[in-house]
Design an enzyme around this catalytic site. Sequence first.
Site, mmCIF file in Angstrom:
data_model
loop_
_atom_site.group_PDB
_atom_site.id
_atom_site.type_symbol
_atom_site.label_atom_id
_atom_site.label_comp_id
_atom_site.label_asym_id
_atom_site.label_seq_id
_atom_site.Cartn_x
_atom_site.Cartn_y
_atom_site.Cartn_z
ATOM 1 N N ASP A 196 -63.149 2.034 8.126
ATOM 2 C CA ASP A 196 -63.982 2.277 8.716
ATOM 3 C C ASP A 196 -64.245 0.958 9.073
ATOM 4 O O ASP A 196 -63.179 0.162 9.683
ATOM 5 C CB ASP A 196 -64.896 1.862 7.300
ATOM 6 N N GLY A 236 -65.136 6.520 8.877
ATOM 7 C CA GLY A 236 -65.960 6.762 8.498
ATOM 8 C C GLY A 236 -66.244 6.423 7.442
ATOM 9 O O GLY A 236 -67.056 7.024 6.514
ATOM 10 N N LYS A 261 -71.546 17.676 18.404
ATOM 11 C CA LYS A 261 -70.547 18.656 17.476
ATOM 12 C C LYS A 261 -69.757 19.827 17.722
ATOM 13 O O LYS A 261 -69.398 21.015 17.725
ATOM 14 C CB LYS A 261 -72.053 18.769 16.929
ATOM 15 N N LEU A 272 -67.675 4.391 4.631
ATOM 16 C CA LEU A 272 -68.296 3.605 4.359
ATOM 17 C C LEU A 272 -69.757 4.453 4.731
ATOM 18 O O LEU A 272 -70.655 3.584 4.049
ATOM 19 C CB LEU A 272 -68.512 2.485 5.240
ATOM 20 N N GLY A 273 -69.947 5.670 4.783
ATOM 21 C CA GLY A 273 -70.904 6.478 5.457
ATOM 22 C C GLY A 273 -71.938 6.886 4.201
ATOM 23 O O GLY A 273 -71.360 7.065 2.651
ATOM 24 N N GLN A 274 -72.436 8.247 4.220
ATOM 25 C CA GLN A 274 -73.372 8.369 3.293
ATOM 26 C C GLN A 274 -73.134 9.576 2.671
ATOM 27 O O GLN A 274 -72.240 9.885 1.907
ATOM 28 C CB GLN A 274 -74.681 8.988 3.812
ATOM 29 N N TYR A 278 -76.422 13.845 20.344
ATOM 30 C CA TYR A 278 -75.742 14.803 19.339
ATOM 31 C C TYR A 278 -75.628 16.142 18.650
ATOM 32 O O TYR A 278 -73.712 16.145 18.711
ATOM 33 C CB TYR A 278 -76.646 14.130 18.235
#
Length: 305
Positions: A35, A9, A138, A11-13, A134
């Site tokens: 990604d 992941g 977690k 390329l995410g924030q 979500y």
Amino acid sequence: MGPRILVTGALGQIGTELVEALRFKHGDDVIIATDLRESTNCRILDVMDSEAIDSLVQTEGIGEIYHLAALLSATGEKNPELCWKINVEGLDNVITVAKKYDCRLFAPSSIAVFGPDCPDMAPQVTPLNPSTVYGKTKVVGEQLAMTSGVDMRGLRYPGLISYKAPAGGGTTDYAVEIFHAALEHGHYTCFVREDTRLPMMYMDDAIRATLEIMEIPREKLGEARGGYNIAGFSFTAGELVQSIRRHLPDFTCDFVPDVRQNYADSWPNDIDDDVARKEWGWAPEFDLDATVDAMFSGLKTQPTV
Ligand code: NAD
Ligand code: AKB
């Protein structure tokens, strides 16, 4: 354990900045960024493809994994089954490979693990009854950290504020979007109420926390290893507008809550991070005004994303 580091992941924030920090710390060749999409210095790896993860970890000699691939709350609640698949089954695929090749693993948790029954100031240890899928994914991630037999660590990140990459489909995205809208249009329509108060953090602090927790010897970390509370600062959306007006006095904002208000209302206002402070010396550096100043100075040197 191999010497190289895998980031999923990427390329995410968070990945955009974590990869930069890891490359600075360890050298470009050590970091394998992946990604769903290919990009400069980033390979394709779908975390639902367990064979591809296994093959990459084996052939590249990976010893440490930063697993950032996930769906965030707003996108996740639109498609709960996909959210569960990517966040839980994807994590499970990564854990299986980490166990096979004896890799250390970082997998983020979130303030979304808390639910409406949590006190306003969220303690480290409290019943975790999130109302979002979500948040439930977690909670499972934190449990797997303690039961999988892998040296796996996590942080309950608050909403993260940064300018280098767009926020990725979360409830706290308004605290990022507002800066771009302020600069481009002088106006923002915020999707939570003005009095909505949530825990947030500037990305530099989050990246530093991530690198710090992975440096601590495992025996020094206690029962919170799967998801340490870490606090930056908390503010209402209205207070964010006031801080932005220090830079743009004519900035206007209206508040039109949508479904994301419900997710925000189910999360605590503040985070008690005493355990992280005591066990591994966590301390944030950025408060609200320092974050707003850093955002404007960053956005002036980098085109808006
Ligand atoms: P993001 O949405 O910006 O990035 C996630 C990346 O994962 C995207 O680039 C996406 O393409 C990739 N991805 C999605 N499905 C994938 C798959 N099947 N295989 C490989 N890659 C896939 O998210 P982020 O903000 O960088 O968050 C990273 C992690 O941190 C997530 O676990 C998130 O829950 C957690 N977190 C983020 C915040 C925040 O405010 N950004 C707060 C708390 C926790
Ligand atoms: C989201 O809003 O979904 C994320 C998070 C707090 O986990 N930013």
